[in-house]
Structures are given as C-alpha cells and as structure tokens.
Write a protein that holds these residues in place. Structure first.
Motif, mmCIF file in Angstrom:
data_model
loop_
_atom_site.group_PDB
_atom_site.id
_atom_site.type_symbol
_atom_site.label_atom_id
_atom_site.label_comp_id
_atom_site.label_asym_id
_atom_site.label_seq_id
_atom_site.Cartn_x
_atom_site.Cartn_y
_atom_site.Cartn_z
ATOM 1 N N TYR A 89 0.891 -1.149 0.000
ATOM 2 C CA TYR A 89 0.000 0.000 0.000
ATOM 3 C C TYR A 89 0.929 1.197 0.000
ATOM 4 C CZ TYR A 89 -3.214 -3.618 1.458
ATOM 5 O OH TYR A 89 -3.963 -4.765 1.519
ATOM 6 N N LYS A 90 1.152 1.775 -1.173
ATOM 7 C CA LYS A 90 2.256 2.726 -1.334
ATOM 8 C C LYS A 90 2.098 4.002 -0.520
ATOM 9 C CE LYS A 90 4.204 1.373 -5.723
ATOM 10 N NZ LYS A 90 3.333 0.568 -6.583
ATOM 11 N N ASN A 91 0.843 4.342 -0.214
ATOM 12 C CA ASN A 91 0.632 5.588 0.536
ATOM 13 C C ASN A 91 0.790 5.443 2.032
ATOM 14 O OD1 ASN A 91 0.186 7.672 -1.343
ATOM 15 N ND2 ASN A 91 -1.720 6.647 -1.921
ATOM 16 N N MET A 92 0.896 4.203 2.491
ATOM 17 C CA MET A 92 1.128 4.001 3.925
ATOM 18 C C MET A 92 2.597 4.253 4.231
ATOM 19 S SD MET A 92 -0.690 0.535 5.192
ATOM 20 C CE MET A 92 -2.427 0.241 5.074
ATOM 21 N N SER A 93 2.870 4.571 5.481
ATOM 22 C CA SER A 93 4.267 4.593 5.909
ATOM 23 C C SER A 93 4.691 3.150 6.169
ATOM 24 C CB SER A 93 4.427 5.412 7.183
ATOM 25 O OG SER A 93 3.839 4.733 8.270
ATOM 26 N N PHE A 95 6.034 1.953 8.810
ATOM 27 C CA PHE A 95 5.590 1.578 10.155
ATOM 28 C C PHE A 95 4.112 1.178 10.163
ATOM 29 C CE2 PHE A 95 3.608 2.601 14.183
ATOM 30 C CZ PHE A 95 4.407 1.905 15.070
ATOM 31 N N ARG A 96 3.302 2.018 9.524
ATOM 32 C CA ARG A 96 1.856 1.778 9.488
ATOM 33 C C ARG A 96 1.559 0.466 8.758
ATOM 34 N NH1 ARG A 96 -2.165 0.608 10.583
ATOM 35 N NH2 ARG A 96 -4.227 1.423 10.118
ATOM 36 N N PHE A 97 2.308 0.218 7.714
ATOM 37 C CA PHE A 97 2.122 -1.019 6.948
ATOM 38 C C PHE A 97 2.389 -2.247 7.827
ATOM 39 C CE2 PHE A 97 4.034 -4.349 4.176
ATOM 40 C CZ PHE A 97 2.897 -4.671 3.449
ATOM 41 N N LEU A 98 3.474 -2.186 8.597
ATOM 42 C CA LEU A 98 3.803 -3.320 9.469
ATOM 43 C C LEU A 98 2.734 -3.519 10.536
ATOM 44 C CD1 LEU A 98 7.655 -3.173 10.048
ATOM 45 C CD2 LEU A 98 6.346 -4.565 8.438
ATOM 46 N N ILE A 133 5.839 4.564 1.777
ATOM 47 C CA ILE A 133 6.571 3.452 1.147
ATOM 48 C C ILE A 133 7.002 3.817 -0.274
ATOM 49 C CG2 ILE A 133 6.367 1.056 0.363
ATOM 50 C CD1 ILE A 133 4.394 0.645 2.703
ATOM 51 N N GLU A 134 6.198 4.635 -0.956
ATOM 52 C CA GLU A 134 6.545 4.972 -2.350
ATOM 53 C C GLU A 134 7.865 5.737 -2.451
ATOM 54 O OE1 GLU A 134 3.354 7.247 -3.995
ATOM 55 O OE2 GLU A 134 3.681 8.947 -2.654
ATOM 56 N N THR A 135 8.343 6.273 -1.329
ATOM 57 C CA THR A 135 9.623 6.994 -1.370
ATOM 58 C C THR A 135 10.816 6.070 -1.071
ATOM 59 O OG1 THR A 135 9.637 7.601 0.991
ATOM 60 C CG2 THR A 135 8.447 9.074 -0.511
ATOM 61 N N TYR A 136 10.551 4.798 -0.810
ATOM 62 C CA TYR A 136 11.627 3.863 -0.452
ATOM 63 C C TYR A 136 12.387 3.378 -1.692
ATOM 64 C CZ TYR A 136 9.713 3.154 4.310
ATOM 65 O OH TYR A 136 9.268 3.307 5.599
ATOM 66 N N ILE A 146 10.353 -8.115 4.108
ATOM 67 C CA ILE A 146 10.866 -9.172 4.989
ATOM 68 C C ILE A 146 10.282 -8.994 6.396
ATOM 69 C CG2 ILE A 146 12.941 -10.086 6.124
ATOM 70 C CD1 ILE A 146 14.429 -9.273 3.451
ATOM 71 N N ALA A 147 10.316 -7.760 6.896
ATOM 72 C CA ALA A 147 9.764 -7.493 8.231
ATOM 73 C C ALA A 147 8.303 -7.925 8.298
ATOM 74 C CB ALA A 147 9.891 -6.004 8.563
ATOM 75 N N GLN A 148 7.572 -7.643 7.245
ATOM 76 C CA GLN A 148 6.151 -7.976 7.153
ATOM 77 C C GLN A 148 5.903 -9.471 7.338
ATOM 78 O OE1 GLN A 148 3.856 -10.277 4.816
ATOM 79 N NE2 GLN A 148 5.686 -9.542 3.779
ATOM 80 N N ALA A 149 6.849 -10.304 6.869
ATOM 81 C CA ALA A 149 6.667 -11.757 6.972
ATOM 82 C C ALA A 149 6.749 -12.239 8.429
ATOM 83 C CB ALA A 149 7.710 -12.478 6.119
#
Ligand SMILES: Nc1ncnc2c1ncn2[C@@H]1O[C@H](COP(=O)(O)OP(=O)(O)O)[C@@H](O)[C@H]1O
Ligand SMILES: [Mg+2]
Length: 239
Positions: A89-93, A95-98, A133-136, A146-149
C-alpha cells in the motif's frame, strides 16, 4: 520427531506441464531449510501451495500438523510469507504497513504497534519508518517486505528470495534476524540463488530440479562446499 512442514507426493500441474512432481520434503520444527535450484525448478510453486494460495493437483502437505487441503485456515494461521514480488500500500508509511499486517495476522492493536516498531528496527528502517513506502528504494522495500513476513509472530516463515536487492550489510543484518527467529523454535523455508548465504544460514538444504528434490544436504555433515554439491547434482539444460 516434530515436523513443521511435511509434504507427501505433492504435485502441481499447469495443463500438461508438471511444475512440482511428487515432491516429498520434511522440515523439523526450529530448522532453517534452504531450497535451491535453477530458475523454473518449482520453488515458488511449492511455496505457493504450502501457504494455501495455490491448490495442489495431487498429494498432500501439513503445516504444524494441519492439512493444507482439509484445514487450510488452520494451516495458514501460523504462517508468515515473503512473496517473490511483493506489492504494497504505497501511501502508507513503512511503520503503518507493518502495524496493519500484524493486525491482519490477528495481533491486537497495541501489541501490533510494538511488533511494528520492533521489526522496523530489526530491518534498519527506523529512521524512515514514517515516510511513505513509495519513497523507499528497492532495498528498503525488500527489507520492509521481509519485516512484514515476521510481524504477526508466525511459527513457520516462507521467504522467497529475500536477499536479492540487499546491500552486503543489510543482507548480514537480515540473515542475523532470520537465524535469531529460528533459534526461538520457529521454522524457516528460504529460497535464494546465493549459495554461500544458504550455506551460512540453513540447517538443511533441499536441491530441487524439475519439480523434484534431487538431493537433501545436512550442512553440518558435509565436508566440501554447498556450491560443489550443487554443481555436481544439478544437470541443467545447458548441453
Ligand atoms: N501459473 C502458471 N501457469 C503455467 N506455468 C507456470 C505457472 N506458474 C509457474 N509455472 C511454471 O512452473 C515452473 C516452475 O516455476 P516456479 O515455481 O516459479 O520456479 P522457481 O521459483 O523455481 O524459479 C516454471 O516452468 C514456470 O514457468
Ligand atoms: Mg521463484
């Protein structure tokens, strides 16, 4: 013996093409299993069946004793997964994504926040955790994936080529995190083309070609390098 992953003649056909062919694999609880083999060997297809995203043509498999066909919801409950190509979700940060992924995995809200901040640190993204996330960069996205997993506390984690976009230091940190996670009694199945990495991190390595496991290597028992064994095992289609 307690096994986290057991497959029994697991098979996937796409029309007439057999991508995974009567495959038998057992991974003990707490083990890191490397899965290596040429492009198109069937690694991703195998993982997609084990996470209950792709239905096997025949055969069966169990994750922590739960049958992936008879009891897919239970089998999937304890699983973490890093896909080969992750979407965000590219607009999330980051941290928020995790936090969101932890909540999706059943972690309660406050605890999800804690998990998100633990894992964002573990993959070295603390400073950029609040950026979109889109700025990563590609490597940062891979670290977030990886963290998400891991963020929802899974007991079995499938990582499909986790290290392809990482710089050497990031790779080392991520591998350390994976090892630590397994040491707590969790189980990891990891595919990568980087044999020295597989060799360093895994307890056992399954070499797969044309949908079949052709060799299983217990790393503590080998004298030569994994690369030698791999080259002597894989036939390939080059001649
Ligand atoms: N949805 C699909 N339809 C047809 N063929 C597929 C599909 N998915 C994978 N394959 C084929 O199955 C084989 C195994 O693919 P894959 O599991 O992605 O291999 P690996 O991950 O080891 O590179 C390849 O020949 C691939 O082209
Ligand atoms: Mg693949």
């Amino acid at each position: 013996m307690e096994y986290a992953i057991i497959t029994n003649n697991l098979t996937k056909k796409f029309n007439d093409f057999i991508a995974v062919n009567n495959l038998n694999l057992k991974v003990k609880k707490g083990e890191i299993c490397g899965l290596v083999g040429p492009n198109g060997a069937g690694k991703t297809t195998l993982i997609e069946m084990l996470i209950c995203a792709l239905k096997p043509t025949s055969g069966s498999a169990k994750i922590l004793g739960k049958d992936i066909l008879k009891d897919p919801l239970k089998a999937r409950e304890k699983i973490g997964y890093l896909p080969e190509d992750s979407g965000f979700y590219k607009n999330m940060s980051g941290f928020r994504f995790l936090q969101y992924m932890a909540e999706l995995g059943g972690v309660e809200k406050l605890e999800a926040k804690k998990k998100a901040s633990t894992f964002i640190k573990k993959v070295g993204l603390s400073e950029r955790g609040n950026s979109k996330i889109e700025t990563y960069s590609a490597g940062m996205k891979q670290r977030l994936a990886i963290a998400q997993a891991f963020v929802a506390d899974p007991e079995v984690v499938f990582l499909d080529e986790p290290t392809s976009d990482l710089d050497p230091l990031a790779r080392e940190k991520v591998l350390e995190m994976i090892s630590d996670y397994a040491r707590k009694g969790n189980t990891i199945l990891i595919t990568t083309h980087m044999l020295p990495i597989t060799e360093k991190i895994s307890d056992i390595v399954a070499i797969i070609e044309k949908g079949k496991i052709i060799t299983k290597v217990v790393l503590k028992d080998i004298s030569g390098s994994l690369e030698e064994i791999y080259k002597n095992t894989i036939k390939g289609d080059w001649n």
